[in-house]
Motif scaffolding. Sequence first.
Motif, PDB file in Angstrom:
ATOM      1  N   LEU A 105       0.791  -1.153   0.310  1.00  0.00           N
ATOM      2  CA  LEU A 105      -0.058  -0.390  -0.110  1.00  0.00           C
ATOM      3  C   LEU A 105       0.819   1.444   0.083  1.00  0.00           C
ATOM      4  N   GLU A 106       1.896   1.305   0.916  1.00  0.00           N
ATOM      5  CA  GLU A 106       2.925   2.366   0.738  1.00  0.00           C
ATOM      6  C   GLU A 106       3.421   2.887  -0.720  1.00  0.00           C
ATOM      7  N   LEU A 109       0.888   3.866  -3.017  1.00  0.00           N
ATOM      8  CA  LEU A 109       0.431   5.722  -2.503  1.00  0.00           C
ATOM      9  C   LEU A 109       2.366   6.758  -2.561  1.00  0.00           C
ATOM     10  N   ALA A 110       3.316   6.010  -2.375  1.00  0.00           N
ATOM     11  CA  ALA A 110       4.625   6.447  -3.081  1.00  0.00           C
ATOM     12  C   ALA A 110       4.774   6.849  -4.686  1.00  0.00           C
ATOM     13  N   SER A 111       4.209   5.382  -5.418  1.00  0.00           N
ATOM     14  CA  SER A 111       4.937   6.223  -6.277  1.00  0.00           C
ATOM     15  C   SER A 111       3.780   7.330  -7.394  1.00  0.00           C
ATOM     16  N   GLN A 142      -9.795   3.418   2.059  1.00  0.00           N
ATOM     17  CA  GLN A 142     -10.270   4.907   2.001  1.00  0.00           C
ATOM     18  C   GLN A 142      -8.905   5.697   1.477  1.00  0.00           C
ATOM     19  N   ARG A 143      -8.032   5.078   2.399  1.00  0.00           N
ATOM     20  CA  ARG A 143      -6.133   5.587   1.722  1.00  0.00           C
ATOM     21  C   ARG A 143      -6.683   5.607   0.417  1.00  0.00           C
ATOM     22  N   LEU A 144      -6.652   4.509  -0.301  1.00  0.00           N
ATOM     23  CA  LEU A 144      -6.693   4.508  -1.889  1.00  0.00           C
ATOM     24  C   LEU A 144      -7.339   5.302  -2.475  1.00  0.00           C
ATOM     25  N   ALA A 146      -8.788   8.078  -1.561  1.00  0.00           N
ATOM     26  CA  ALA A 146      -8.135   9.305  -1.734  1.00  0.00           C
ATOM     27  C   ALA A 146      -6.881   9.480  -1.609  1.00  0.00           C
ATOM     28  N   SER A 147      -6.137   8.170  -2.445  1.00  0.00           N
ATOM     29  CA  SER A 147      -4.616   9.286  -2.655  1.00  0.00           C
ATOM     30  C   SER A 147      -5.187   9.840  -4.184  1.00  0.00           C
ATOM     31  N   GLY A 148      -6.187   9.492  -4.430  1.00  0.00           N
ATOM     32  CA  GLY A 148      -6.447  10.125  -6.160  1.00  0.00           C
ATOM     33  C   GLY A 148      -5.194   9.044  -7.634  1.00  0.00           C
ATOM     34  N   LYS A 149      -5.235   8.056  -7.026  1.00  0.00           N
ATOM     35  CA  LYS A 149      -4.039   6.694  -7.804  1.00  0.00           C
ATOM     36  C   LYS A 149      -4.669   5.759  -8.633  1.00  0.00           C
TER      37      LYS A 149
END
Length: 356
Positions: A105-106, A109-111, A142-144, A146-149
């Motif tokens: 996941l991290e 999100l960082a990519s 939710q994090r995914l 919200a990331s817009g990615k």
Amino acid sequence: MRPLIASIRLSRFRDNYLLARRQHGGRALAVVKANAYGHGAVRCAQAVADVADGFAVACLEEALQLRAAGISGPILLLEGVFEAAELEEVQRHDLWLVVQNREQLEMLLASPATRPYRVWLKMDSGMHRAGFFPADYGAAHQRLLASGKVDAIVKMTHFACADEPDNPATAQQIAAFDAACADLPGDTSVANSAGILIHERAHRDWGRPGIMLYGASPLPAPCAATDALQPVMRLSSRVFGVRELGAGEPVGYGASFVTSRPTRVGLIACGYADGYPRLASTGSPVAIDGQASRVIGRVSMDMMTVDLTDLPQCGIGSEVELWGDLVDINAVAACAGTISYELLCNIKRAHFVYQD
């Protein structure tokens, strides 16, 4: 040439895929990981490319092999990525990926994403091998979002005991999955082959048929649900030596089999180096020129011996089916104390002949 032949009937693979999709409803990913369970991933994928909703493989290397062969449909990486650098290839080749732990996941999100990812977010609903625990699943989802990615999230889990019809674990896993996903948007996918065949509550938006595509049943006993499956691989060899023995004579390594009567022994070209299981020794079923017989003695590296005693018309050149149309691969697997998946994945050194 050595007469060990793995005949791969691609039309049967196609028929089994269409059957799996009908039984499940919705859409279905054809699982072609591990070189399509030993059948040849490229040839199997090509056989259903015009009808399949997509494919599932274990890892990036397997996906790139399909893309290089011209497979353009969706391909899901069931294990996700192992390091952040792989995400660039995921983007370049338009692959879907499973996210099953915090590290993946991290990384995502960082990519730097040039296009949105299609993520299958995995929940550990009770198998305890991979996935987010139900209590942590909503936050990851939710994090995914919200990331817009990501452009979509498919909610998924995997069953531990779906091949055991009376085991309550599958119903418990479905309940845990549904409770944790109740308010989360997105398609769902929970059914493997056994789930498709016997667990109607597991039929959701996406099925993930694997072993049933190859015509082998994941279930411990035959049932109506598996009757229409057609074995895709037929493994055969030929008798290339015959020996006449009297009663009380040993056969093979370790003298593990001793004749109880005058016995005709046929020698065939196949052994554990070819993928036939060493533990499936005396008693494992074979069909010789279409007639039932058995392995006798211990399977060796390159050869094995079969019983010709009650088949006087069989001898040098006789065809021996090791599994396929007459010999159920599940019966061979049971003699070896294993499952059909392992036998199919292990075949090597055979001549693969593809039939459309």
